[in-house]
Design a protein around this motif. Structure first.
Motif, mmCIF file in Angstrom:
data_model
loop_
_atom_site.group_PDB
_atom_site.id
_atom_site.type_symbol
_atom_site.label_atom_id
_atom_site.label_comp_id
_atom_site.label_asym_id
_atom_site.label_seq_id
_atom_site.Cartn_x
_atom_site.Cartn_y
_atom_site.Cartn_z
ATOM 1 N N GLY A 1 0.775 -1.229 0.000
ATOM 2 C CA GLY A 1 0.000 0.000 0.000
ATOM 3 C C GLY A 1 0.811 1.287 0.000
ATOM 4 N N ILE A 2 2.124 1.180 -0.182
ATOM 5 C CA ILE A 2 2.988 2.357 -0.048
ATOM 6 C C ILE A 2 2.983 3.239 -1.305
ATOM 7 C CG2 ILE A 2 5.191 1.374 -0.872
ATOM 8 C CD1 ILE A 2 4.618 3.506 2.315
ATOM 9 N N GLY A 3 2.519 2.668 -2.422
ATOM 10 C CA GLY A 3 2.458 3.451 -3.665
ATOM 11 C C GLY A 3 3.289 2.863 -4.802
ATOM 12 N N LYS A 4 3.604 1.584 -4.736
ATOM 13 C CA LYS A 4 4.429 0.954 -5.790
ATOM 14 C C LYS A 4 3.754 1.022 -7.159
ATOM 15 C CE LYS A 4 4.278 -2.987 -3.628
ATOM 16 N NZ LYS A 4 3.676 -2.555 -2.362
ATOM 17 N N SER A 5 2.478 0.563 -7.212
ATOM 18 C CA SER A 5 1.816 0.484 -8.522
ATOM 19 C C SER A 5 1.553 1.878 -9.081
ATOM 20 C CB SER A 5 0.504 -0.295 -8.402
ATOM 21 O OG SER A 5 0.780 -1.578 -7.900
ATOM 22 N N THR A 6 1.182 2.799 -8.220
ATOM 23 C CA THR A 6 0.944 4.183 -8.649
ATOM 24 C C THR A 6 2.230 4.775 -9.222
ATOM 25 O OG1 THR A 6 -0.616 4.380 -6.833
ATOM 26 C CG2 THR A 6 0.183 6.438 -7.792
ATOM 27 N N THR A 7 3.313 4.613 -8.474
ATOM 28 C CA THR A 7 4.590 5.187 -8.904
ATOM 29 C C THR A 7 5.069 4.496 -10.180
ATOM 30 O OG1 THR A 7 5.079 5.474 -6.559
ATOM 31 C CG2 THR A 7 6.914 5.766 -8.079
ATOM 32 N N THR A 8 4.995 3.156 -10.203
ATOM 33 C CA THR A 8 5.462 2.413 -11.374
ATOM 34 C C THR A 8 4.675 2.817 -12.614
ATOM 35 O OG1 THR A 8 5.905 0.560 -9.894
ATOM 36 C CG2 THR A 8 5.932 0.075 -12.228
ATOM 37 N N SER A 9 3.357 2.921 -12.478
ATOM 38 C CA SER A 9 2.518 3.249 -13.640
ATOM 39 C C SER A 9 2.820 4.663 -14.141
ATOM 40 C CB SER A 9 1.040 3.130 -13.281
ATOM 41 O OG SER A 9 0.768 1.799 -12.915
#
Ligand SMILES: Nc1ncnc2c1ncn2[C@@H]1O[C@H](COP(=O)(O)OP(=O)(O)OP(=O)(O)O)[C@@H](O)[C@H]1O
Ligand SMILES: [Mg+2]
Length: 291
Positions: free
Chosen positions: A15-23
């Protein structure tokens, strides 16, 4: 001339923001003209959906459940400005090993030499927080991704997960595993948060690649099923992701990190606890506190 092919992996606490940041990195890189493949390694298989208007794609394991032999092309979907999207997927909840999806998906794409065929410049693996089983360590262990980054806020549990990841990298580093590229500091909105994450980087002989604030731009974009790059291309946040993406694509020097053992990590965090308390009580002011 063909550009140099690069593979990186992004880890971090749940939930730290991996997918948001990666995308957003993927979106910024396709926008800049690179050929990008984002590889979601989370059994939730939600890594790539803001690249595809909030829509989910069938995962490699879904496809393999439906029929025994799958062509890699069937598992690759296009998103924003043509970005390639793959989701490894996972077993039915409660059954089997979640890391298997990664092993299977990586094998499928590798066997069929798909990265070369599609002339990919960069593959970005969006992985997990804790290297809980062998499957999740695959991008690190086998040297598939040469550079590993972690997304972390200044919260202790995020830093704890980042420190554990560094331990994993350190362990596999002398057998051809990946090296550590740096920390992507997420949800950094004030100077003390920045100081904490900077200090952690110093203590682990690593570096912060970018400071990304927590921003309503991201929330709005996600609610519309998009990255900030797509939904709000003129925003400050989109420019921060572009700057991060540039640093990632240009990054060449990763290294073996120096994670803290648990006692040293606790000692380090306790010092920060005292520091913050002193600041709050007015005992010391920003400049004196070194922030
Ligand atoms: N910089 C930011 N500003 C605002 N919201 C953010 C930011 N980074 C992440 N978020 C929000 O935090 C939530 C979790 O982000 P995300 O799904 O990217 O995390 P994750 O690390 O991939 O989670 P998981 O471990 O579940 O895969 C999302 O709703 C996302 O929009
Ligand atoms: Mg995710």
């Amino acid at each position: 001339m063909a550009r140099k092919f690069k593979q990186i992996a992004i880890y971090g606490k749940g939930g730290i923001g991996k997918s948001t940041t990666t995308s957003n990195i993927s979106a910024a890189l396709v926008e800049a003209g690179y050929t990008v493949l984002q590889f979601g390694c989370d059994p939730k298989s939600d890594s790539t959906n803001t690249l595809r208007d909030g829509k989910y794609i069938p995962t490699v394991l879904d496809l393999l459940r439906a029929k025994p032999k799958v062509d890699a092309h069937e598992a690759i979907f296009r998103g924003f400005k043509g970005v390639y999207c793959v989701e490894a997927g996972g077993p039915a909840p409660g059954v089997g090993c979640a890391g298997r999806g990664i092993i299977t998906a990586v094998e499928l794409l590798k066997q069929q030499n798909i990265f070369h065929e599609l002339d990919i410049d960069i593959v970005i693996y969006d992985v997990l927080g804790d290297v809980v089983c062998g499957g999740f360590a695959v991008p690190i262990r086998e040297g598939i991704a040469r550079h590993v980054f972690t997304v972390s806020s200044s919260d202790f549990m995020a830093i704890y997960a980042a420190n554990n990841l560094m331990k994993g990298i350190q362990k596999y580093s002398n057998t051809g595993g990946a090296l550590f590229g740096g920390i992507i500091a997420n949800s950094i909105n004030n100077t003390y948060q920045r100081s904490i994450i900077d200090d952690f980087a110093t203590h682990t002989a690593t570096q912060v690649v970018e400071y990304v604030p927590r921003s309503i731009t991201v929330t709005q974009s996600e609610l519309g099923g998009k990255t900030a790059i797509e939904a709000q291309p003129e925003s400050v946040q989109a420019d921060i992701y572009r700057s991060l993406a540039r640093k990632i694509i240009e990054h060449t020097e990763s290294k073996v990190p120096a994670p803290l053992d648990i006692d040293a990590l606790r000692e380090w965090s306790a010092q920060w606890a005292n520091q913050l308390l002193a600041i709050e009580s007015g005992e010391i002011r920003g400049a004196q506190a070194g922030i």
